[in-house]
Design a protein around this motif. Structure first.
Motif, PDB file in Angstrom:
ATOM      1  N   ARG A   1       6.439   0.355  -7.983  1.00 35.73           N
ATOM      2  CA  ARG A   1       4.638  -0.448  -8.305  1.00 35.73           C
ATOM      3  C   ARG A   1       4.465  -0.468  -9.327  1.00 35.73           C
ATOM      4  N   GLU A   2       5.100  -0.303  -9.808  1.00 37.86           N
ATOM      5  CA  GLU A   2       4.192  -0.686 -11.957  1.00 37.86           C
ATOM      6  C   GLU A   2       4.701  -2.344 -11.629  1.00 37.86           C
TER       7      GLU A   2
ATOM      8  N   GLU B   1      10.684   3.803   0.496  1.00 36.03           N
ATOM      9  CA  GLU B   1      11.270   5.073  -0.249  1.00 36.03           C
ATOM     10  C   GLU B   1      12.414   5.861   1.093  1.00 36.03           C
TER      11      GLU B   1
ATOM     12  N   ASP C   1       0.654  -1.472   0.429  1.00 30.63           N
ATOM     13  CA  ASP C   1       0.315   0.395   0.185  1.00 30.63           C
ATOM     14  C   ASP C   1       1.004   1.080  -0.230  1.00 30.63           C
ATOM     15  N   ASP C   2       0.123   2.365   0.492  1.00 28.19           N
ATOM     16  CA  ASP C   2       0.766   3.472  -0.225  1.00 28.19           C
ATOM     17  C   ASP C   2       1.774   4.291   1.522  1.00 28.19           C
ATOM     18  N   ASP C   3       1.568   3.391   2.591  1.00 26.33           N
ATOM     19  CA  ASP C   3       2.223   3.152   3.574  1.00 26.33           C
ATOM     20  C   ASP C   3       3.589   2.210   2.992  1.00 26.33           C
TER      21      ASP C   3
ATOM     22  N   VAL D   1      11.236   3.488  -6.499  1.00 31.02           N
ATOM     23  CA  VAL D   1      10.092   2.874  -5.810  1.00 31.02           C
ATOM     24  C   VAL D   1       8.923   2.885  -7.120  1.00 31.02           C
ATOM     25  N   ASP D   2       8.849   4.701  -7.973  1.00 31.59           N
ATOM     26  CA  ASP D   2       8.087   4.108  -8.683  1.00 31.59           C
ATOM     27  C   ASP D   2       7.633   2.801  -9.958  1.00 31.59           C
TER      28      ASP D   2
ATOM     29  N   TYR E   1       5.128   1.656   0.123  1.00 33.59           N
ATOM     30  CA  TYR E   1       5.969   2.504  -1.048  1.00 33.59           C
ATOM     31  C   TYR E   1       6.690   4.177   0.233  1.00 33.59           C
ATOM     32  N   ASP E   2       6.135   4.492   1.166  1.00 34.72           N
ATOM     33  CA  ASP E   2       6.364   5.332   1.117  1.00 34.72           C
ATOM     34  C   ASP E   2       7.505   5.372   2.236  1.00 34.72           C
ATOM     35  N   GLU E   3       7.567   4.800   3.035  1.00 35.11           N
ATOM     36  CA  GLU E   3       8.699   3.902   3.587  1.00 35.11           C
ATOM     37  C   GLU E   3       9.606   3.293   3.514  1.00 35.11           C
TER      38      GLU E   3
END
Length: 298
Positions: free
Chosen positions: A58-59, A37, A29-31, A54-55, A33-35
């Motif tokens: 995600r893909e 990064e 989830d976004d959390d 990270v981008d 990926y943020d962590e």
């Protein structure tokens, strides 16, 4: 596996942080990926490289429908490996003589790196000549002489304060006369904000190209892995002064983070060719991008 095992020890700080993130993985989830990064930035990979990594992850996760922590970590390792594999890490020394010009600021381990390289090539049966081109730092010539004796290499040096470019010229003349296989040139600890020192480096480079126009030449920038993003600044400034063919990353022995490798390759497209993981002569090892990516995520 020697390279991998030594890298595991050198990259334990970063691999522990990333390992903790995946150990607590509950979903992409976004959390998460943020962590991730933030963790990559803390590993000295740099903001731009971390964001793009990270981008890409995600893909891939969405495209391939990855769900498990192991699958996602494997995809991350593949991204990092591909980035590190885009530049040639080979040290090319096919002419007689060939030249290795070693540059970098004071304290990064230039003299030790030169000594280890001399030992490596003498063991391979090469005739090696060291050039004491750092005439500005007190005792630099003496330290290089110790390494020359230890390695069984010859050395050309002058008194402190001599013109570095003239020492390089003398070394080239001696190498031609003696049938030397490899000339390894030391240079001053060039602070990247000292334009006069950068100009001196450019002068040395021009002399080598003039006197040995057809010789194989490696210009290796030595960077202390513990300096993090400052190492990227150094690489950027040195690249403006000369044509860097590769990076030697020293002091990757557990106190460093190591992500600076990815930042340098990403931004400057200059390959890391050697890594120093300790004080012993055989602790200067050839860089392997696949194993580096695996070790940083192990």
């Amino acid at each position: 596996m020697k390279f991998f095992s030594k890298l595991q020890e050198g990259l334990k700080k970063t691999s522990k942080q990333i390992g903790a993130l995946f150990a607590s993985f509950t979903g992409a989830d976004d959390d998460f990926y943020d962590e991730l990064e933030e963790t990559l930035i803390m590993a000295d990979i740099g903001a731009e490289s971390a964001i793009s990594t990270v981008d890409m992850l995600r893909e891939i996760v969405i495209k391939e429908g990855l769900r498990g922590a192991d699958e996602i970590k494997s995809a991350l390792a593949q991204i990092l490996s591909e980035r590190l594999a885009k530049a040639d890490t080979t040290i090319t020394l096919e002419t007689t003589p060939s030249v290795i010009l070693v540059i970098g600021v004071n304290g990064v381990g230039k003299t030790t790196t030169i000594g280890k390289l001399a030992l490596r090539y003498v063991k391979q049966g090469k005739k090696v000549l060291l050039c004491a081109g750092d005439t500005f730092r007190a005792a630099a010539g003496e330290q290089l002489s110790v390494w020359a004796d230890r390695a069984g290499a010859e050395i050309v040096r002058r008194d402190e304060g001599a013109d570095p470019a003239s020492v390089v010229f003398d070394a080239i003349s001696a190498a031609k006369a003696r049938g030397t296989d490899i000339i390894i040139c030391d240079t001053a600890g060039r602070l990247h904000n000292k334009s006069n020192l950068m100009n001196e480096l450019e002068k040395i480079y021009r002399i080598i190209k003039r006197e040995l126009p057809d010789a194989c030449m490696e210009t290796l920038l030595v960077i202390d892995a513990t300096t993090g993003q400052n190492g990227l600044i150094q690489a950027r400034q040195f690249k403006e002064a000369t044509d860097i063919s590769g990076i030697v990353l020293t002091k990757l022995d557990g106190t460093a983070k190591g992500g600076i490798v990815i930042a340098i390759v990403d931004e400057l497209n200059v390959p890391v060719k050697l890594v120093g993981v300790g004080e012993k002569p055989d602790d200067l090892i050839d860089f392997n991008g696949n194993e580096f990516a695996e070790a940083i995520l192990s």
